[in-house]
Design an enzyme around this catalytic site. Structure first.
Site, PDB file in Angstrom:
ATOM      1  CE  LYS A  37      -3.898  -2.206   2.378  1.00 48.45           C
ATOM      2  NZ  LYS A  37      -4.604  -2.089   3.881  1.00 48.45           N
ATOM      3  CE1 TYR A  51      -9.547  -2.732   1.009  1.00 44.74           C
ATOM      4  CE2 TYR A  51      -8.815  -0.800   0.127  1.00 44.74           C
ATOM      5  CZ  TYR A  51      -8.536  -1.882   0.906  1.00 44.74           C
ATOM      6  OH  TYR A  51      -7.244  -2.129   1.257  1.00 44.74           O
ATOM      7  CG  ASN A  65      -3.476  -2.770   7.133  1.00 42.12           C
ATOM      8  OD1 ASN A  65      -3.323  -2.063   6.032  1.00 42.12           O
ATOM      9  ND2 ASN A  65      -4.499  -3.223   7.495  1.00 42.12           N
ATOM     10  CG  HIS A  83      -5.082  -6.080  -0.101  1.00 41.12           C
ATOM     11  ND1 HIS A  83      -6.220  -6.230   0.497  1.00 41.12           N
ATOM     12  CD2 HIS A  83      -5.261  -6.880  -1.027  1.00 41.12           C
ATOM     13  CE1 HIS A  83      -7.113  -7.003  -0.175  1.00 41.12           C
ATOM     14  NE2 HIS A  83      -6.600  -7.725  -1.065  1.00 41.12           N
ATOM     15  CD  GLU A 134      -8.932  -9.017  -2.955  1.00 44.04           C
ATOM     16  OE1 GLU A 134      -9.384  -8.580  -2.171  1.00 44.04           O
ATOM     17  OE2 GLU A 134      -7.584  -9.542  -2.823  1.00 44.04           O
TER      18      GLU A 134
HETATM   19  P1  IDP Z   1      -7.844  -6.964   5.643  1.00 40.80           P
HETATM   20  O1  IDP Z   1      -7.100  -5.856   4.806  1.00 40.80           O
HETATM   21  O2  IDP Z   1      -7.186  -7.687   6.963  1.00 40.80           O
HETATM   22  O3  IDP Z   1      -8.556  -7.935   4.792  1.00 40.80           O
HETATM   23  P2  IDP Z   1     -10.633  -5.647   5.667  1.00 40.80           P
HETATM   24  O4  IDP Z   1     -11.297  -5.888   6.553  1.00 40.80           O
HETATM   25  O5  IDP Z   1     -10.781  -6.277   4.352  1.00 40.80           O
HETATM   26  O6  IDP Z   1      -9.163  -6.095   6.475  1.00 40.80           O
HETATM   27  O7  IDP Z   1     -10.230  -4.191   5.560  1.00 40.80           O
HETATM   28  C1  IDP Z   1      -9.675  -3.567   4.553  1.00 40.80           C
HETATM   29  C2  IDP Z   1      -8.783  -2.435   4.999  1.00 40.80           C
HETATM   30  O8  IDP Z   1      -9.687  -1.419   5.566  1.00 40.80           O
HETATM   31  C3  IDP Z   1      -7.661  -2.980   6.103  1.00 40.80           C
HETATM   32  O9  IDP Z   1      -6.751  -3.385   5.558  1.00 40.80           O
HETATM   33  C4  IDP Z   1      -7.726  -1.462   6.744  1.00 40.80           C
HETATM   34  O10 IDP Z   1      -6.545  -0.668   5.918  1.00 40.80           O
HETATM   35  C5  IDP Z   1      -8.936  -1.036   6.805  1.00 40.80           C
HETATM   36  N1  IDP Z   1      -9.864  -1.127   7.713  1.00 40.80           N
HETATM   37  C6  IDP Z   1     -10.324  -1.997   8.212  1.00 40.80           C
HETATM   38  N2  IDP Z   1     -11.130  -2.043   9.312  1.00 40.80           N
HETATM   39  C7  IDP Z   1     -10.749  -0.746   9.622  1.00 40.80           C
HETATM   40  C8  IDP Z   1     -11.359   0.005  10.852  1.00 40.80           C
HETATM   41  O11 IDP Z   1     -12.086  -0.446  11.753  1.00 40.80           O
HETATM   42  N3  IDP Z   1     -10.759   1.080  10.868  1.00 40.80           N
HETATM   43  C9  IDP Z   1      -9.925   1.833  10.047  1.00 40.80           C
HETATM   44  N4  IDP Z   1      -9.586   1.135   8.895  1.00 40.80           N
HETATM   45  C10 IDP Z   1      -9.895  -0.025   8.738  1.00 40.80           C
HETATM   46 MG    MG Z   2     -10.080  -7.906   3.171  1.00 44.08          MG
END
Ligand code: IDP
Ligand code: MG
Length: 171
Positions: A11, A51, A126, A129, A140
């Site tokens: 990212k 997303y 984080n 992805h 994807e």
């Molecule tokens: P993942 O990336 O671990 O699969 P997902 O639930 O698919 O997690 O969420 C996609 C991205 O959205 C996350 O990697 C993160 O950057 C962001 N995200 C997810 N949940 C939150 C939240 O509660 N607060 C802020 N950002 C979030």
């Molecule tokens: Mg995800």
């Protein structure tokens, strides 16, 4: 044990913090094969399609700005590195070393635990992805890559004609 594919994105925060080498080194422990790789300037449409499952979340707008690098201002960080990896149990093994979504909750030696943070605005920066299951990976990979950009035949394709020219697209 099954051979699987997974989409991995470094990212904009990972690129901005110069973590590409660190992340790829950690992933190399899994001994998977890179079968597709490119740099992508992420459009709003691509961000939304990627997303789409999160469109009702309160952080969706920030998330789109994050994956497009817009939270860093201007066009300096407006890209991601996209990879397709292939290997045995690729999804579960990758998710394990990537770590939990919330970088504060992720195992400290995971990629997200080592390098992620939550910004003061609450964005989960984080770093990486990765697809969460095999069917999400297929969706994807087809969204981010054309069949010709992947060096293995992984999903069915078909030929179509566009302006009298033959093209190969995902079926
Ligand atoms: P993942 O990336 O671990 O699969 P997902 O639930 O698919 O997690 O969420 C996609 C991205 O959205 C996350 O990697 C993160 O950057 C962001 N995200 C997810 N949940 C939150 C939240 O509660 N607060 C802020 N950002 C979030
Ligand atoms: Mg995800």
């Amino acid at each position: 044990m099954a051979v699987e594919q997974i989409l991995i994105l470094i990212k904009p925060d990972g690129i901005r913090k110069s973590l590409t080498g660190n992340v790829l080194t950690k992933l190399s422990q899994l001994e998977m094969a890179i079968i597709g790789a490119k740099v992508v300037k992420v459009s709003k449409e691509l961000a939304e399609a990627h997303y789409y499952q999160l469109k009702d979340k309160p952080f969706f707008g920030e998330l789109l700005d994050y994956i497009q690098g817009r939270i860093y201002g201007g066009e300096t960080w407006d890209r991601v590195l996209a990879f397709v990896y292939q290997g045995v149990d690729a999804v579960a093994r990758t998710r394990k070393i990537v770590g939990l979504t919330n970088p504060e909750e992720a195992d400290p030696i995971s990629i997200r635990g080592s390098y992620g943070r939550i910004t003061t605005k609450g964005v989960y920066e984080n770093v990486i992805h990765c697809s969460s299951d095999v069917s999400e990976a297929e969706r994807e990979i087809k969204l981010w890559f054309k069949p010709q950009e992947i060096v293995r035949k992984i999903y069915a394709t078909k030929k179509i004609e566009v302006n009298k020219e033959e093209k190969i697209v995902w079926e």
